[in-house]
Design a protein around this motif. Structure first.
Motif, PDB file in Angstrom:
ATOM      1  N   ASP A   1       1.780   8.935  -3.363  1.00  0.00           N
ATOM      2  CA  ASP A   1       2.431   9.114  -2.065  1.00  0.00           C
ATOM      3  C   ASP A   1       1.500   9.766  -1.052  1.00  0.00           C
ATOM      4  O   ASP A   1       1.429   9.341   0.109  1.00  0.00           O
ATOM      5  CB  ASP A   1       3.705   9.938  -2.220  1.00  0.00           C
ATOM      6  N   ARG A   2       0.770  10.786  -1.481  1.00  0.00           N
ATOM      7  CA  ARG A   2      -0.155  11.475  -0.574  1.00  0.00           C
ATOM      8  C   ARG A   2      -1.270  10.550  -0.103  1.00  0.00           C
ATOM      9  O   ARG A   2      -1.661  10.566   1.067  1.00  0.00           O
ATOM     10  CB  ARG A   2      -0.732  12.713  -1.254  1.00  0.00           C
ATOM     11  N   ALA A   3      -1.793   9.735  -1.012  1.00  0.00           N
ATOM     12  CA  ALA A   3      -2.889   8.836  -0.658  1.00  0.00           C
ATOM     13  C   ALA A   3      -2.429   7.766   0.329  1.00  0.00           C
ATOM     14  O   ALA A   3      -3.094   7.512   1.334  1.00  0.00           O
ATOM     15  CB  ALA A   3      -3.465   8.179  -1.911  1.00  0.00           C
ATOM     16  N   TYR A   4      -1.285   7.150   0.057  1.00  0.00           N
ATOM     17  CA  TYR A   4      -0.795   6.102   0.956  1.00  0.00           C
ATOM     18  C   TYR A   4      -0.476   6.680   2.336  1.00  0.00           C
ATOM     19  O   TYR A   4      -0.721   6.039   3.356  1.00  0.00           O
ATOM     20  CB  TYR A   4       0.419   5.394   0.357  1.00  0.00           C
ATOM     21  N   GLU A   5       0.025   7.910   2.374  1.00  0.00           N
ATOM     22  CA  GLU A   5       0.310   8.557   3.656  1.00  0.00           C
ATOM     23  C   GLU A   5      -0.988   8.893   4.389  1.00  0.00           C
ATOM     24  O   GLU A   5      -1.128   8.623   5.583  1.00  0.00           O
ATOM     25  CB  GLU A   5       1.133   9.826   3.430  1.00  0.00           C
ATOM     26  N   TYR A   6      -1.947   9.483   3.691  1.00  0.00           N
ATOM     27  CA  TYR A   6      -3.212   9.875   4.308  1.00  0.00           C
ATOM     28  C   TYR A   6      -3.944   8.666   4.896  1.00  0.00           C
ATOM     29  O   TYR A   6      -4.439   8.706   6.023  1.00  0.00           O
ATOM     30  CB  TYR A   6      -4.117  10.591   3.298  1.00  0.00           C
ATOM     31  N   TYR A   7      -4.038   7.588   4.119  1.00  0.00           N
ATOM     32  CA  TYR A   7      -4.769   6.409   4.562  1.00  0.00           C
ATOM     33  C   TYR A   7      -3.932   5.477   5.435  1.00  0.00           C
ATOM     34  O   TYR A   7      -4.416   4.442   5.882  1.00  0.00           O
ATOM     35  CB  TYR A   7      -5.324   5.646   3.350  1.00  0.00           C
ATOM     36  N   LYS A   8      -2.667   5.847   5.662  1.00  0.00           N
ATOM     37  CA  LYS A   8      -1.754   5.073   6.519  1.00  0.00           C
ATOM     38  C   LYS A   8      -1.638   3.617   6.049  1.00  0.00           C
ATOM     39  O   LYS A   8      -1.767   2.668   6.824  1.00  0.00           O
ATOM     40  CB  LYS A   8      -2.183   5.153   7.972  1.00  0.00           C
TER      41      LYS A   8
END
Length: 121
Positions: A108-115
């Motif tokens: 979740d954090r990765a998908y949010e960070y990389y948009k």
């Protein structure tokens, strides 16, 4: 067969692990250390890219959504649209922490960070 992210051929995971990851200008950022699969959705959650260490000391492991990795045959590498500075600021941890509790937290954090559009929604 073309996938949603534009990948057009199948490859064994064992051949992906160890492949170099570069930025858009051709600078080497690191290499793919592992691939984390979502066993209930039959998808790749993220690739674990390691960079920033010497002989494994001080190396950071970053979860990158699979869809941001584009294989470029001429470079024999996966190319990402991010700079070293963007990756350094991205979520990172040990591989065991990245996969703790089925990897959902770092996914979740990765998908949010990389948009990146989440595959699970």
């Amino acid at each position: 067969m073309t996938t949603a992210s534009g990948h057009t051929t199948a490859i064994r995971a064992s051949r992906v692990i160890g492949t170099t990851v570069k930025d858009g200008s051709g600078d080497t950022l690191g290499k793919i250390e592992d691939i984390i699969l979502d066993k209930t959705d039959n998808t790749i959650m993220f690739a674990v890219v390691g960079f920033g260490g010497v002989l494994g000391i001080g190396e950071k492991y970053h979860p990158l959504p699979w869809s941001v990795l584009d294989y470029e045959k001429d470079a024999d590498a996966y190319v990402v649209p991010y700079t070293r500075e963007q990756l350094e600021a991205a979520p990172s941890d040990t591989i065991s922490e990245l996969t703790k509790d089925d990897g959902a937290q770092y996914r979740d954090r990765a998908y949010e960070y990389y948009k990146v559009q989440p595959y699970w929604s």
